[in-house]
Design an enzyme around this catalytic site. Structure first.
Site, PDB file in Angstrom:
ATOM      1  N   THR A  48      43.124  34.122  40.551  1.00  0.00           N
ATOM      2  CA  THR A  48      43.773  35.237  39.860  1.00  0.00           C
ATOM      3  C   THR A  48      44.484  36.122  40.888  1.00  0.00           C
ATOM      4  O   THR A  48      44.140  36.104  42.071  1.00  0.00           O
ATOM      5  CB  THR A  48      42.755  36.037  39.037  1.00  0.00           C
ATOM      6  N   THR A  50      45.051  39.494  42.118  1.00  0.00           N
ATOM      7  CA  THR A  50      44.472  40.390  43.122  1.00  0.00           C
ATOM      8  C   THR A  50      43.430  39.678  43.966  1.00  0.00           C
ATOM      9  O   THR A  50      43.329  39.894  45.180  1.00  0.00           O
ATOM     10  CB  THR A  50      43.850  41.622  42.444  1.00  0.00           C
ATOM     11  N   CYS A  51      42.667  38.801  43.329  1.00  0.00           N
ATOM     12  CA  CYS A  51      41.601  38.083  44.033  1.00  0.00           C
ATOM     13  C   CYS A  51      42.163  37.188  45.134  1.00  0.00           C
ATOM     14  O   CYS A  51      41.593  37.088  46.227  1.00  0.00           O
ATOM     15  CB  CYS A  51      40.802  37.241  43.040  1.00  0.00           C
ATOM     16  N   SER A  52      43.296  36.533  44.840  1.00  0.00           N
ATOM     17  CA  SER A  52      43.881  35.590  45.787  1.00  0.00           C
ATOM     18  C   SER A  52      44.797  36.247  46.811  1.00  0.00           C
ATOM     19  O   SER A  52      44.907  35.776  47.943  1.00  0.00           O
ATOM     20  CB  SER A  52      44.683  34.514  45.032  1.00  0.00           C
TER      21      SER A  52
END
Length: 245
Positions: A48, A50-52
């Site tokens: 996803t 922001t996570c990546s």
């Protein structure tokens, strides 16, 4: 409604299915937490945005600095299966981060941070947060505020490092443009490794083009090295820089 504090709380004694050597194996509560001081950061999903783009990469960049502050291991937790988590970590080249695939959401539910994301097709997911866990007990947590969307304000790696040591200095951010088969690029990477620095390698012909290199640096030769946003130049300039320190 704000989430309740989990500071001082015993973490759930659940196990995790992880992918190793071509199959699934159990990672027990004792394997992760018993007798150890670990950092866990939790996020809605692998791959996803922001996570990546931010959450995982920055923890990987600061991993050595965080571990110097009395931390044994760093884990990323998400309500994803072991195969997805393993593929994501490899895609991100996050070699200093271990995964906790909470596929059934048991850990997240047990700690009180499982949330319903059905409105965006995610089902049940963990909320975004980070924590220091000392021998199975939450020493300190940073839970994102209960706001619409996907807030990312307090669970970042820099906040965690500042908690562990307010005087700790984050490592330099280093990126270099390289070309396959380039001996000067190889030497530059060797030198950075010798100095204990992590770096992001941008490979011409794979990650970007010669035209992009010229547009960014005004140069066509490689390597071209950036440190903290400043163009240093090639291998010789890098050697001069470290010789002057």
């Amino acid at each position: 409604m704000a989430f309740e504090s989990i500071d001082g709380k015993q973490v759930p004694k659940t196990s995790f299915k992880v992918y190793r050597d071509g199959g699934l194996v159990d990672l027990s509560y004792d394997d992760v937490f018993k007798g150890k001081r670990v950092v866990v950061f939790s996020l809605p999903g692998a791959y996803t945005p922001t996570c990546s783009s931010t959450h995982l990469p920055r923890y990987n960049e600061l991993a050595n600095a965080i571990k110097k502050e009395g931390v044994d291991e760093i884990y990323v937790l998400s309500v994803n299966d072991a195969f997805v988590m393993d593929a994501w970590i490899q895609d991100q080249n996050a070699e200093d981060i271990h995964v906790l695939p909470d596929g059934n959401g048991e850990f997240s539910k047990g700690i009180g941070l499982l949330v319903d994301k059905s409105d965006i097709g995610f089902g049940s997911r963990t909320w975004r947060y980070s924590m220091v866990v000392n021998d199975g007990v939450v020493e300190k947590s940073f839970i994102e505020p209960d706001k619409p969307g996907d807030p990312f304000e307090v669970s970042d790696a820099d906040t965690m490092l500042k908690y562990l040591n307010p005087k700790a200095k984050a490592p330099e951010a280093i990126a270099l443009f390289t070309r396959p088969g380039c001996p000067h690029c190889h030497r530059a990477k060797e030198l950075l490794t010798e100095k204990g620095h992590k770096y992001n390698e941008i490979i011409l012909g794979k990650d970007t083009s010669n035209q992009a290199l010229f547009a960014i640096t005004g140069q066509t030769k490689v390597p071209q090295i950036f440190i903290n946003g400043e163009l240093i130049g090639g291998r010789d300039k890098l050697e001069e820089l470290y010789a002057s320190k």
